[in-house]
Scaffold this motif. Structure first.
Motif, short mmCIF file in Angstrom:
data_model
loop_
_atom_site.label_atom_id
_atom_site.label_comp_id
_atom_site.label_asym_id
_atom_site.label_seq_id
_atom_site.Cartn_x
_atom_site.Cartn_y
_atom_site.Cartn_z
N LEU A 110 0.85 -1.19 0.00
CA LEU A 110 0.00 0.00 0.00
C LEU A 110 0.88 1.24 0.00
CD1 LEU A 110 -2.81 -1.06 2.50
CD2 LEU A 110 -2.98 -0.84 0.01
N ASP A 111 1.24 1.66 -1.18
CA ASP A 111 2.10 2.83 -1.36
C ASP A 111 1.60 3.56 -2.60
OD1 ASP A 111 4.94 4.21 -0.93
OD2 ASP A 111 4.74 3.77 -3.07
N LEU A 112 1.30 4.86 -2.48
CA LEU A 112 0.67 5.60 -3.56
C LEU A 112 1.55 5.62 -4.81
CD1 LEU A 112 -1.67 7.31 -4.56
CD2 LEU A 112 -0.55 9.33 -3.59
N ASP A 113 2.85 5.87 -4.66
CA ASP A 113 3.75 5.89 -5.81
C ASP A 113 3.74 4.55 -6.53
OD1 ASP A 113 4.42 8.48 -5.30
OD2 ASP A 113 6.35 8.03 -4.37
N PHE A 114 3.79 3.47 -5.76
CA PHE A 114 3.79 2.13 -6.34
C PHE A 114 2.48 1.85 -7.08
CE2 PHE A 114 2.38 -2.32 -5.64
CZ PHE A 114 3.26 -2.95 -6.51
N LEU A 115 1.36 2.22 -6.47
CA LEU A 115 0.06 1.97 -7.09
C LEU A 115 -0.09 2.76 -8.39
CD1 LEU A 115 -2.18 1.97 -3.91
CD2 LEU A 115 -1.44 -0.02 -5.24
N GLN A 116 0.35 4.02 -8.39
CA GLN A 116 0.27 4.83 -9.61
C GLN A 116 1.17 4.26 -10.71
OE1 GLN A 116 1.22 8.72 -7.99
NE2 GLN A 116 -0.94 9.27 -7.85
N TRP A 117 2.37 3.83 -10.31
CA TRP A 117 3.28 3.21 -11.27
C TRP A 117 2.67 1.93 -11.84
CZ3 TRP A 117 5.53 -1.61 -11.48
CH2 TRP A 117 6.57 -1.79 -12.40
N THR A 118 2.06 1.12 -10.99
CA THR A 118 1.48 -0.15 -11.41
C THR A 118 0.37 0.06 -12.43
OG1 THR A 118 1.99 -1.18 -9.27
CG2 THR A 118 0.33 -2.26 -10.63
N LEU A 119 -0.51 1.03 -12.17
CA LEU A 119 -1.59 1.32 -13.10
C LEU A 119 -1.05 1.79 -14.45
CD1 LEU A 119 -4.09 3.12 -10.69
CD2 LEU A 119 -4.38 0.87 -11.74
N ALA A 120 -0.04 2.68 -14.41
CA ALA A 120 0.54 3.20 -15.64
C ALA A 120 1.30 2.11 -16.40
CB ALA A 120 1.46 4.37 -15.34
N PHE A 121 2.00 1.25 -15.66
CA PHE A 121 2.74 0.14 -16.27
C PHE A 121 1.78 -0.80 -16.99
CE2 PHE A 121 4.81 -4.01 -16.32
CZ PHE A 121 6.08 -3.69 -16.76
N ALA A 162 7.45 3.64 -15.98
CA ALA A 162 6.14 2.98 -16.10
C ALA A 162 5.87 2.45 -17.51
CB ALA A 162 5.03 3.94 -15.69
N ASP A 163 6.70 2.81 -18.49
CA ASP A 163 6.49 2.29 -19.84
C ASP A 163 7.73 1.58 -20.38
OD1 ASP A 163 8.11 4.46 -20.30
OD2 ASP A 163 6.76 5.48 -21.69
N ASP A 191 8.22 14.62 -19.16
CA ASP A 191 6.85 15.10 -18.91
C ASP A 191 5.79 14.26 -19.61
OD1 ASP A 191 7.72 17.19 -17.32
OD2 ASP A 191 7.81 18.62 -18.99
N ARG A 192 6.17 13.18 -20.27
CA ARG A 192 5.20 12.41 -21.04
C ARG A 192 4.09 11.85 -20.13
NH1 ARG A 192 9.90 9.08 -20.94
NH2 ARG A 192 9.57 6.95 -20.22
N LYS A 193 2.93 11.69 -20.73
CA LYS A 193 1.77 11.20 -19.99
C LYS A 193 1.60 9.68 -20.21
CE LYS A 193 0.81 15.39 -18.77
NZ LYS A 193 1.08 15.83 -17.38
N PHE A 194 1.03 9.05 -19.23
CA PHE A 194 0.81 7.60 -19.30
C PHE A 194 -0.70 7.30 -19.30
CE2 PHE A 194 4.96 8.18 -17.44
CZ PHE A 194 5.73 7.29 -18.15
#
Length: 415
Positions: A82-93, A357-358, A412-415
């Motif tokens: 449960l870590d916000l950075d990890f969760l955001q990375w996981t969704l983007a990945f 993330a990509d 600055d690219r978006k995921f």
């Protein structure tokens, strides 16, 4: 115009950036939280691999990650937390794991890897570095028909990109590795790849940079940034304040901790990799990937290295014995006459690779800061892309024509 430049991070990316920046006449300082004698730049497989054209975020990778999530010995281990950075990375990945992304990524990954290999060879020739470097190619060794079919398909993609790769059956393998017993069905052979002994190149580069006046501040942690009118005026370490005209963020897996201070959220996770060295006579002469186990094998200067695994579990240097055993077991499964000893396994080391993330690196300036150039997020390809990244960093800061288009690497690219 000569500038004062501070590079945060003294790994392969930071050192190569310093090399090309000083060639342009800039005054360069490197700050690193370590003594620059360990970590991912030292424990990697030493490949310069145009063959690795598929980004980590490819179709099916997240599915495998979820499948392997509860097996800490798996080739890819993503520790749920449960870590916000990890969760955001996981969704983007997960969002990036699609065929369209892979198709767009292949040409730029190949371009930067080929450029980097050429520049690596140039550095050795121009500076007279004696560090180990050979161009013997890379074998993708397969034990199953399914894996071999997938590798042949990848080889066809690589051929379309102009890379030199062929398919080999077991008899053909024996002709190029006659003294090694292999438990495989076949392989593909990327003749375009090279390999090296990482610590030798790192030591040669450090010695060269010190000799041309690059300043090193080691065992110093950057704790804060002084920002004024959209620019960094200085960095504050645990020991001093350093002012400069330009800054380079090449801090690997720690880069996003500093970028947050600028309001820039780099989606980045630390991907731990392990290595086991053996001084046993293995008779292995050509680097290989043990495909089903995701283990890299490299004949280095005086020893053979077995390296691998991707462990997404936060920033730590804990050595998980089950992952070390998985690498050792893979070695014996593919090379029946090789058994890594308990002592060799006990001396296993790890390093943290910055995973975007990509699966593509971050190279360039962000709109958040005018005088910061970012160079991180290379995942397993930091060594393969290191010299080209350093060259590009120098071109950005020196306002020179870029060696390649950097649109897909923009921070600055978006995921």
């Amino acid at each position: 115009m000569s500038k004062n430049i501070v590079i945060i991070g003294g790994g392969i990316i930071g050192l190569n950036s310093a090399y090309y920046l000083q060639k342009e006449g800039h005054q360069v300082t490197i700050v690193d939280q370590s003594n620059i004698d360990s970590g991912a730049s030292y424990v990697n497989a030493g490949y310069l691999s145009p063959s690795h054209i598929i980004p980590l975020s490819a179709p099916g990778v997240m599915k495998k990650g979820i499948k392997w999530m509860f097996n800490s010995a798996s080739p890819l281990y993503i520790k749920p937390r449960l870590d916000l950075d990890f969760l955001q990375w996981t969704l983007a990945f997960n969002k990036s794991c699609n065929a369209k992304h892979v198709e767009k990524s292949i040409p730029v990954i190949k371009e930067i890897a080929v450029l980097s290999q050429e520049l690596y060879e140039d550095i050795h020739r121009v500076e007279g570095f004696k560090s180990h470097y050979e161009k013997k190619g890379l074998l993708m060794l397969c034990q199953t028909d399914h894996a071999l079919e997938e590798e042949v398909e990848l080889a066809h993609l690589a051929q379309k990109e102009g890379l030199d790769v062929v398919e080999l059956n077991l008899e053909e393998l024996k002709t190029i590795e006659p003294n090694v017993k292999l438990n495989v069905k076949g392989a593909t052979y990327f003749k375009c790849d090279s390999h090296s002994t990482p610590n030798e190149f790192m030591d040669s580069m450090k010695m060269y940079l010190k000799g041309v006046g690059v300043q090193f501040y080691l065992n110093e942690t950057v704790e804060d940034l002084e920002i004024e009118n959209g620019k960094i005026k200085a960095i504050k370490t645990n020991k001093q304040t350093l002012k400069s005209d330009e800054f380079v963020l090449a801090a690997g897996s720690w880069s996003n901790l500093l970028s947050k201070k600028l309001g820039l959220k780099l989606l980045l996770q630390a991907g731990k990799g392990y290595r086991i060295n053996t001084s046993q006579e293995t008779s292995i002469t050509i680097p290989s990937i043990l495909v089903e186990k995701k283990v890299a094998v490299t004949p280095m200067n005086g020893f053979t290295r077995f390296a691998g695994t991707m462990e997404i579990a936060g920033i730590n240097h804990d050595i998980r014995k089950e992952r070390v055993e998985a690498i050792a077991n893979a070695a014996t499964q593919f090379y029946p006459e090789i058994t890594l000893t308990s002592e060799e396994k006990s001396l296993a080391a790890c390093g943290l690779r910055p995973v975007s993330a990509d699966g593509l690196p971050y190279i360039g300036k962000s709109s958040k800061c005018d005088n910061l150039t970012i160079a991180t997020g290379h995942a397993m390809m930091g060594w393969s892309m290191g010299s080209a990244t350093g060259k590009l960093v120098s071109e950005i800061i020196s306002n020179k024509k870029l060696s390649m288009n950097l649109d897909m690497f923009q921070p600055d690219r978006k995921f």
